[in-house]
Design an enzyme around this catalytic site. Structure first.
Site, PDB file in Angstrom:
ATOM      1  N   LYS A 178       0.883  -1.167   0.000  1.00  0.00           N
ATOM      2  CA  LYS A 178       0.000   0.000   0.000  1.00  0.00           C
ATOM      3  C   LYS A 178       0.921   1.218   0.000  1.00  0.00           C
ATOM      4  O   LYS A 178       1.441   1.640   1.029  1.00  0.00           O
ATOM      5  CB  LYS A 178      -0.885  -0.012   1.249  1.00  0.00           C
ATOM      6  N   GLU A 253       9.641   1.473  10.948  1.00  0.00           N
ATOM      7  CA  GLU A 253      10.692   2.463  10.648  1.00  0.00           C
ATOM      8  C   GLU A 253      10.024   3.824  10.697  1.00  0.00           C
ATOM      9  O   GLU A 253       9.254   4.170   9.801  1.00  0.00           O
ATOM     10  CB  GLU A 253      11.283   2.225   9.248  1.00  0.00           C
ATOM     11  N   CYS A 287      14.483  10.442   6.313  1.00  0.00           N
ATOM     12  CA  CYS A 287      14.293  10.040   7.703  1.00  0.00           C
ATOM     13  C   CYS A 287      15.589  10.161   8.487  1.00  0.00           C
ATOM     14  O   CYS A 287      15.571  10.458   9.676  1.00  0.00           O
ATOM     15  CB  CYS A 287      13.745   8.625   7.771  1.00  0.00           C
ATOM     16  N   GLU A 385      10.208  16.643  14.312  1.00  0.00           N
ATOM     17  CA  GLU A 385      10.680  16.321  12.962  1.00  0.00           C
ATOM     18  C   GLU A 385       9.987  17.249  11.963  1.00  0.00           C
ATOM     19  O   GLU A 385       8.757  17.281  11.901  1.00  0.00           O
ATOM     20  CB  GLU A 385      10.342  14.861  12.625  1.00  0.00           C
TER      21      GLU A 385
HETATM   22  P1  NAD Z   1       2.597   8.625   7.154  1.00  0.00           P
HETATM   23  O1  NAD Z   1       2.727   7.923   8.440  1.00  0.00           O
HETATM   24  O2  NAD Z   1       1.658   9.763   7.055  1.00  0.00           O
HETATM   25  O3  NAD Z   1       2.159   7.624   5.999  1.00  0.00           O
HETATM   26  C1  NAD Z   1       2.901   6.477   5.688  1.00  0.00           C
HETATM   27  C2  NAD Z   1       1.988   5.434   5.075  1.00  0.00           C
HETATM   28  O4  NAD Z   1       1.054   4.993   6.053  1.00  0.00           O
HETATM   29  C3  NAD Z   1       1.162   5.929   3.903  1.00  0.00           C
HETATM   30  O5  NAD Z   1       1.116   4.916   2.934  1.00  0.00           O
HETATM   31  C4  NAD Z   1      -0.212   6.143   4.524  1.00  0.00           C
HETATM   32  O6  NAD Z   1      -1.265   6.040   3.594  1.00  0.00           O
HETATM   33  C5  NAD Z   1      -0.246   5.002   5.510  1.00  0.00           C
HETATM   34  N1  NAD Z   1      -1.198   5.172   6.619  1.00  0.00           N
HETATM   35  C6  NAD Z   1      -1.614   6.320   7.211  1.00  0.00           C
HETATM   36  N2  NAD Z   1      -2.496   6.031   8.193  1.00  0.00           N
HETATM   37  C7  NAD Z   1      -2.629   4.686   8.235  1.00  0.00           C
HETATM   38  C8  NAD Z   1      -3.383   3.784   9.040  1.00  0.00           C
HETATM   39  N3  NAD Z   1      -4.194   4.207  10.012  1.00  0.00           N
HETATM   40  N4  NAD Z   1      -3.273   2.456   8.818  1.00  0.00           N
HETATM   41  C9  NAD Z   1      -2.448   1.983   7.847  1.00  0.00           C
HETATM   42  N5  NAD Z   1      -1.727   2.799   7.040  1.00  0.00           N
HETATM   43  C10 NAD Z   1      -1.802   4.135   7.240  1.00  0.00           C
HETATM   44  O7  NAD Z   1       4.075   9.056   6.773  1.00  0.00           O
HETATM   45  P2  NAD Z   1       4.528   9.970   5.554  1.00  0.00           P
HETATM   46  O8  NAD Z   1       4.135  11.372   5.865  1.00  0.00           O
HETATM   47  O9  NAD Z   1       4.084   9.329   4.275  1.00  0.00           O
HETATM   48  O10 NAD Z   1       6.113   9.800   5.607  1.00  0.00           O
HETATM   49  C11 NAD Z   1       6.965  10.623   6.324  1.00  0.00           C
HETATM   50  C12 NAD Z   1       7.403   9.967   7.615  1.00  0.00           C
HETATM   51  O11 NAD Z   1       8.063   8.733   7.348  1.00  0.00           O
HETATM   52  C13 NAD Z   1       8.412  10.777   8.394  1.00  0.00           C
HETATM   53  O12 NAD Z   1       8.079  10.772   9.744  1.00  0.00           O
HETATM   54  C14 NAD Z   1       9.728  10.029   8.187  1.00  0.00           C
HETATM   55  O13 NAD Z   1      10.703  10.214   9.167  1.00  0.00           O
HETATM   56  C15 NAD Z   1       9.256   8.631   8.127  1.00  0.00           C
HETATM   57  N6  NAD Z   1      10.255   7.778   7.475  1.00  0.00           N
HETATM   58  C16 NAD Z   1      10.986   6.919   8.248  1.00  0.00           C
HETATM   59  C17 NAD Z   1      11.975   6.128   7.664  1.00  0.00           C
HETATM   60  C18 NAD Z   1      12.777   5.167   8.497  1.00  0.00           C
HETATM   61  O14 NAD Z   1      13.400   4.296   7.917  1.00  0.00           O
HETATM   62  N7  NAD Z   1      12.783   5.276   9.800  1.00  0.00           N
HETATM   63  C19 NAD Z   1      12.208   6.217   6.294  1.00  0.00           C
HETATM   64  C20 NAD Z   1      11.455   7.119   5.555  1.00  0.00           C
HETATM   65  C21 NAD Z   1      10.468   7.891   6.152  1.00  0.00           C
END
Ligand code: NAD
Length: 491
Positions: A178, A253, A287, A385
C-alpha cells in the site's frame, strides 16, 4: 493541463485493475501542484481481493516452495529490468515527488541494487547448528512467515518500497504493497517491471489508496501475517494498536531528528559538506537527515557561518534540471506544515539562511534551504521532525553536554559525529541513544548492516540478514542421534 502519464491502477493477482467500487484520487506534480493523473483508489474490497491473491500464492502457489536459487533468479531479473528502465522510473519519481533528477536516478539505481543484494543474501542465509552432548544435533531453518502488508511513505517511495519488497519476496513471503497516496506513480511502474519478470500471480500486489480506507483494512486483515511500515511515529502507533487483535508481527521504521555533532578538532571542511548535504538532499525529506547541528563552542560561529553560506548557495529549482540540488516539497499540505516550522524557527532562533520561498519560483512547493542558529533544546524546531530543508544549530561546551543535547529528543534513528580524535568519536557515538551513527561520514549505507531506530524512531531492524529475521520464522529441529534417556511413565 494533465501530463501524459498512464493512470496508476491496482495490481492484483497478476492483473492491473481499477478499484472495485470505482473510486479514484488525483496525484499532483509538486513543481506546479497541477494534477498529473488520476489514480485508482482502493478500499476494503480491493484489499480483500489483494490479500486473497497473496494468500493463495503463499498457501498453494510455487513461490514459497521453489528452490531458493530459482526465487533469487526472479529477483535478479527484476533488478535487471529496473536497471534498464532506470531513467524512465527516475523521471516518473521526479514528476510525482519533486526529487531532483540527479538524486532520483541515484535512488532508482539503489532500488535495483536492493533486489540484487537480497537475491544474493538469501542464498547465503544460514541457520544455527549445535551438537548437544553426544546424543543430539539441533539446528534451525528459516521459513517464510506468510502474507506481508507493506505500507510505505512518500519520501523516496520507489527505493523504500524496494527495500521492503526485495527481502520479503526473497524470503518466500508474498506481498500486498500500500504505497503512500502522495507518491503513487512509481509503485505501479514497479508492478509493471515485476510483471515483466513473470512472477507467479498473486506473489506481489499493489493497492493504492489512503491510510484510513486502504492502509487500515490491510493492517486489521486476518489473512495478513506481518506488517512492515515506514512512516510517521503517530501512524506507527496506530498500526500497532490496530494490528494487535490479529497479533501482527510488526517492523516499524519511523521518524527522526538526528544530531550532527561537530567537535573543534574535526575536519571542518568535510563536516560542513556532510552537514549541508545531509539535511538538504532528498529535499530534506529524509528520515536519517542530520537536522540538528550541535557544534563545539570554540568553532560554533565560524562553522555556522560556513554552513549558512553553503545553504544560501544551495540551488533550488526545477527538479528535472540536472544541476538542481533542492526541489519542491511533496505536497501543498506538507509545504504549509514545513513553512509553519520555519515561522516558529524565526521566533525560536536566529535566521542565518533561507526561510522564504525563492522569489523566482512563485508556483509549486519551493522553499529555500533554511538554517537557524542559537536554537534552544526546548524549541519546537529542535524537538520535532520537520521533514523539510530546515537545519537548526545549537552550541555545546563539553563532550557531556554534546551527548546530552544529542539525546534530548524523543527520536533515535541516526547520528553523525565529527572529530579527528577517534577515541572521543567512538565514545560519543556509543553514548548516543540511536539505531545508527556515522563517524566522520555522511550517510553511506552498507546494506549488510542493520537499519532502524530506537525510542520513537522505530522497532526492529531491516537490512542484511536482519530483514530475513522479520520475514522468516525460525524453526528449531532437535534430532536424537542415540538412545538418550526417556522416562518410562506408566511402565
Ligand atoms: P505517514 O505515516 O503519514 O504515511 C505512511 C503510510 O502509512 C502511507 O502509505 C499512509 O497512507 C499510511 N497510513 C496512514 N495512516 C494509516 C493507518 N491508520 N493504517 C495503515 N496505514 C496508514 O508518513 P509519511 O508522511 O508518508 O512519511 C513521512 C514519515 O516517514 C516521516 O516521519 C519520516 O521520518 C518517516 N520515514 C521513516 C523512515 C525510516 O526508515 N525510519 C524512512 C522514511 C520515512
Amino acid at each position: 493541463m494533465t501530463d501524459p502519464v498512464k493512470q496508476p491502477l491496482h495490481y492484483i493477482d497478476g492483473e492491473f485493475r481499477s478499484g472495485i467500487e470505482g473510486h479514484a484520487f488525483e496525484t499532483l506534480n509538486p513543481s506546479t501542484n497541477r494534477v498529473i493523473t488520476e489514480v485508482a483508489e482502493g478500499r476494503e474490497a480491493d484489499i480483500d481481493a489483494a490479500v486473497a491473491a497473496a494468500r493463495r500464492a503463499f498457501d498453494e502457489g510455487p513461490w514459497p516452495r521453489m528452490p531458493v536459487k530459482e526465487r533469487a533468479g526472479y529477483l535478479t531479473r527484476i533488478a535487471e529490468i529496473m536497471e534498464s528502465s532506470g531513467d524512465e522510473v527516475a523521471q516518473l519519481e521526479v514528476m510525482d515527488t519533486g526529487l531532483p533528477i540527479k538524486q532520483a536516478k541515484g535512488q532508482a539505481a539503489r532500488a535495483a541494487q536492493n533486489f540484487r543484494f537480497f537475491a544474493r543474501m538469501i542464498q547465503d542465509l544460514g541457520g544455527e547448528a549445535h551438537r548437544f552432548g553426544a546424543e543430539f544435533l539441533n539446528y534451525t531453518i528459516h521459513k517464510p512467515v506468510g502474507v506481508a502488508g507493506l505500507i510505505t511513505p512518500w519520501n523516496t517511495p520507489l527505493m523504500l518500497e524496494s527495500w521492503k519488497i526485495a527481502p520479503c519476496l526473497a524470503s518466500g513471503c508474498t506481498a500486498v504493497l500500500k504505497p503512500a497516496e502522495w507518491s503513487p506513480i512509481t509503485a505501479s511502474k514497479l508492478a509493471e517491471l515485476i510483471a515483466e519478470a513473470d512472477l507467479p500471480p498473486g506473489v506481489f500486489n499493489v493497492v493504492h489508496g489512503f491510510g484510513e480506507s486502504a492502509g487500515a483494512p490491510l493492517v486489521t486483515h486476518p489473512g495478513v501475517d506481518l506488517i512492515s511500515f515506514t512512516g510517521e511515529t503517530t501512524t506507527g502507533k496506530t498500526i500497532i494498536r490496530n494490528g494487535a487483535d490479529t497479533l501482527k508481527r510488526n517492523s516499524m521504521e519511523l521518524g527522526g531528528k538526528s544530531p550532527v555533532v561537530v567537535f573543534a578538532d574535526a575536519d571542518l571542511d568535510r563536516a560542513v559538506d556532510a552537514a549541508v548535504f545531509g539535511v538538504y538532499s532528498l529535499n530534506g525529506e529524509r528520515c536519517t537527515a542530520g537536522s540538528r547541528l550541535l557544534v563545539e563552542d570554540s568553532i560554533y560561529d565560524d562553522f555556522v557561518a560556513a554552513a549558512g553560506q553553503r545553504a544560501t548557495g544551495v540551488r533550488v529549482g526545477d527538479p528535472t534540471d540536472m544541476s538542481t540540488e533542492l526541489g519542491p516539497l511533496i505536497h501543498p499540505e506538507h509545504y504549509e506544515r514545513v513553512v509553519g516550522y520555519v515561522e516558529s524557527g524565526k521566533q525560536e532562533g536566529r535566521l542565518i539562511a533561507g526561510g522564504e520561498r525563492p522569489g523566482d519560483l512563485p508556483d509549486g512547493n519551493f522553499l529555500e534551504a533554511t538554517l537557524f542558529a542559537d536554537v534552544d533544546r526546548t524549541a519546537r524546531v529542535f524537538q520535532e521532525e520537520i521533514f523539510g530543508p530546515v537545519l537548526v544549530a545549537t552550541r555545546f561546551s563539553s563532550t557531556e553536554e554534546a551527548i546530552e543535547l544529542a539525546n534530548d529528543v524523543r527520536y533515535g534513528l541516526a547520528g553523525y559525529v565529527w572529530s579527528e580524535d577517534l577515541t572521543k568519536a567512538h565514545n560519543v557515538a556509543q553514548s548516543i541513544d540511536t539505531g545508527m551513527v556515522w563517524i566522520n561520514s555522511q550517510n553511506v549505507r552498507d546494506l549488510r548492516m542493520p537499519f532502524g531506530g530506537v525510542k520513537e524512531s522505530g522497532m526492529g531492524r531491516e537490512g542484511g540478514h536482519y530483514s530475513f529475521e522479520f520475514y522468516c520464522e525460525l524453526e528449531t529441529i532437535h534430532v536424537a542421534l542415540g538412545k538418550h534417556h526417556i522416562p518410562r511413565f506408566g511402565a
